[in-house]
Design an enzyme around this catalytic site. Sequence first.
Site, PDB file in Angstrom:
ATOM      1  N   ASP A 264       0.857  -1.186   0.000  1.00 55.13           N
ATOM      2  CA  ASP A 264       0.000   0.000   0.000  1.00 55.13           C
ATOM      3  C   ASP A 264       0.892   1.235   0.000  1.00 55.13           C
ATOM      4  OD1 ASP A 264      -3.013   0.942   0.676  1.00 55.13           O
ATOM      5  OD2 ASP A 264      -1.576   2.226   1.717  1.00 55.13           O
ATOM      6  N   ASN A 272      -2.608  13.000  -4.289  1.00 53.93           N
ATOM      7  CA  ASN A 272      -3.734  13.473  -5.105  1.00 53.93           C
ATOM      8  C   ASN A 272      -4.180  14.868  -4.684  1.00 53.93           C
ATOM      9  OD1 ASN A 272      -4.016  11.267  -6.835  1.00 53.93           O
ATOM     10  ND2 ASN A 272      -5.296  10.143  -5.389  1.00 53.93           N
ATOM     11  N   HIS A 277      -4.903  14.461  -9.474  1.00 54.08           N
ATOM     12  CA  HIS A 277      -5.091  13.047  -9.780  1.00 54.08           C
ATOM     13  C   HIS A 277      -4.257  12.566 -10.961  1.00 54.08           C
ATOM     14  CE1 HIS A 277      -8.575  13.668  -7.145  1.00 54.08           C
ATOM     15  NE2 HIS A 277      -8.533  12.355  -6.951  1.00 54.08           N
ATOM     16  N   ASP A 281      -2.016   9.358 -10.868  1.00 53.02           N
ATOM     17  CA  ASP A 281      -2.017   8.255 -11.840  1.00 53.02           C
ATOM     18  C   ASP A 281      -0.598   7.918 -12.280  1.00 53.02           C
ATOM     19  OD1 ASP A 281      -4.757   8.151 -11.696  1.00 53.02           O
ATOM     20  OD2 ASP A 281      -5.114   9.207 -13.588  1.00 53.02           O
ATOM     21  N   ARG A 296      10.420 -11.871 -10.066  1.00 53.18           N
ATOM     22  CA  ARG A 296      10.853 -12.882 -11.027  1.00 53.18           C
ATOM     23  C   ARG A 296       9.824 -13.017 -12.147  1.00 53.18           C
ATOM     24  NH1 ARG A 296      11.095 -17.822  -6.981  1.00 53.18           N
ATOM     25  NH2 ARG A 296       8.971 -17.016  -6.767  1.00 53.18           N
ATOM     26  N   ASP A 297      10.232 -13.652 -13.230  1.00 54.19           N
ATOM     27  CA  ASP A 297       9.322 -13.861 -14.352  1.00 54.19           C
ATOM     28  C   ASP A 297       8.155 -14.764 -13.969  1.00 54.19           C
ATOM     29  OD1 ASP A 297      10.911 -12.292 -15.963  1.00 54.19           O
ATOM     30  OD2 ASP A 297      12.010 -13.983 -16.836  1.00 54.19           O
ATOM     31  N   GLU A 307      -4.627   2.273  -4.439  1.00 51.75           N
ATOM     32  CA  GLU A 307      -3.164   2.323  -4.390  1.00 51.75           C
ATOM     33  C   GLU A 307      -2.579   1.053  -3.784  1.00 51.75           C
ATOM     34  OE1 GLU A 307      -4.618   4.516  -0.635  1.00 51.75           O
ATOM     35  OE2 GLU A 307      -5.264   4.170  -2.699  1.00 51.75           O
ATOM     36  N   LYS A 314       5.243 -17.690  -6.664  1.00 55.02           N
ATOM     37  CA  LYS A 314       5.025 -19.130  -6.764  1.00 55.02           C
ATOM     38  C   LYS A 314       6.334 -19.889  -6.533  1.00 55.02           C
ATOM     39  CE  LYS A 314       1.276 -18.722 -10.169  1.00 55.02           C
ATOM     40  NZ  LYS A 314       0.811 -19.136 -11.510  1.00 55.02           N
ATOM     41  N   ARG A 327      13.733  -6.036  -1.974  1.00 55.56           N
ATOM     42  CA  ARG A 327      14.088  -5.408  -3.256  1.00 55.56           C
ATOM     43  C   ARG A 327      12.971  -4.481  -3.728  1.00 55.56           C
ATOM     44  NH1 ARG A 327      16.074  -9.826  -6.447  1.00 55.56           N
ATOM     45  NH2 ARG A 327      13.992 -10.233  -7.265  1.00 55.56           N
TER      46      ARG A 327
END
Length: 389
Positions: A264, A272, A277, A281, A296-297, A307, A314, A327
């Site tokens: 968050d 904002n 805004h 964005d 990672r991929d 936000e 995985k 990181r």
Amino acid sequence: MSSIVHSLKQSLRWMIDNPYVLNWGPVERCILIFIFFIGVKILWIAWKFYILLNVDVQQFVHLSVVQFQLNFELIQIVMAALLIIVLSFLKGKKKIERYVPYFCVNLFAMALFSDAYVAGVFGSYTMVNTACYLFVGTILFNNRVMGSVVLLSTICFGIMIDATLKGNIPYAPLFNFKAIGEPSYLNSFWLTTSSFFCFPILIACIAILMLILKQWRERENYIAYLSEFDALTGIYNRRMLNLALAELDRNRHLVQMNAMIMIDLDGFKDVNDTHGHLVGDLVLENTAATLKNAIRDSDIVGRFGGEEFLIILKNTSIEKTQLIAQRCHNALQQIEHISKDQIKFKVSGSMGVAFMQQGELAMNSLHEADLALYRAKSSGRNKICYAPH
């Protein structure tokens, strides 16, 4: 006069600048069919001039009909051009736009009945052209509009066919079939004429159909994109994150550890309120790109809402998860966002991390990550908190 020219230029310019026919309103589509109608009439006029300039082929037609039709088609072109000008003034008038297609499409059909009559209602070109017009019209206009024109066409063609078969009206009064001979397909003039009126219309209709179908596929691809990706940030949306969580549940029997990182942005409401805004964005876009580059991929990142972002890792471990979380946390602190006044500022992120063990439900882990995120924010923000594991 200048206002008429200006309005017409505006409409045509809008159509050129917005080539997506599927996005056009009813007025623009009606203008398109009358432009197409003028093109058809130009073909007829070119053919008639060829007849008048070549004495050798004049024996195969009735010249009086050719001359009458030539004058009539010039009048039709002028009327079509006037209708295009009138239509350019109707753009944006919603009440009128609702009924304009009914009038224009049926008028287009009626105007072409004269061609069907003089050239032969049973001719191959009449059948091919009618099929092309109806097919293109079905794509351009709704079922009610096309239902009205199909009903009108059926009645008019039925009356014309009945009168022709009974001998009440001559068949194809434009042509002199005595000179053409039987069978007519052995006459080179007849074959050339049939081809001339079939293939250009067929090619034009196919080109329009290919353009519309191409745009249709692009629209479908865009809809598919919107169903998977967040329109602002370009990363997965909430729907795709839910599907990814459901996949984790289906594979929860596998001997592997998964993890979730809830992120968050700290003080995003102040961004904002202070910078607007649009700058907010931009912050979300920069954040999404940064998180995507930090994982990672095989990992998944998506915008969970507002936000908030969610990263699903995985087949990970505690050490790998901690490394990726740190990181991402460091990368967010390095981003220099720029306001519209060229003021540089940074936005940190609070993170909650939870681990999903074998057999555990994804929503339970998500809940644990959310609780960890709450602890990170309530204890000072810009922190990483871990759920018990």
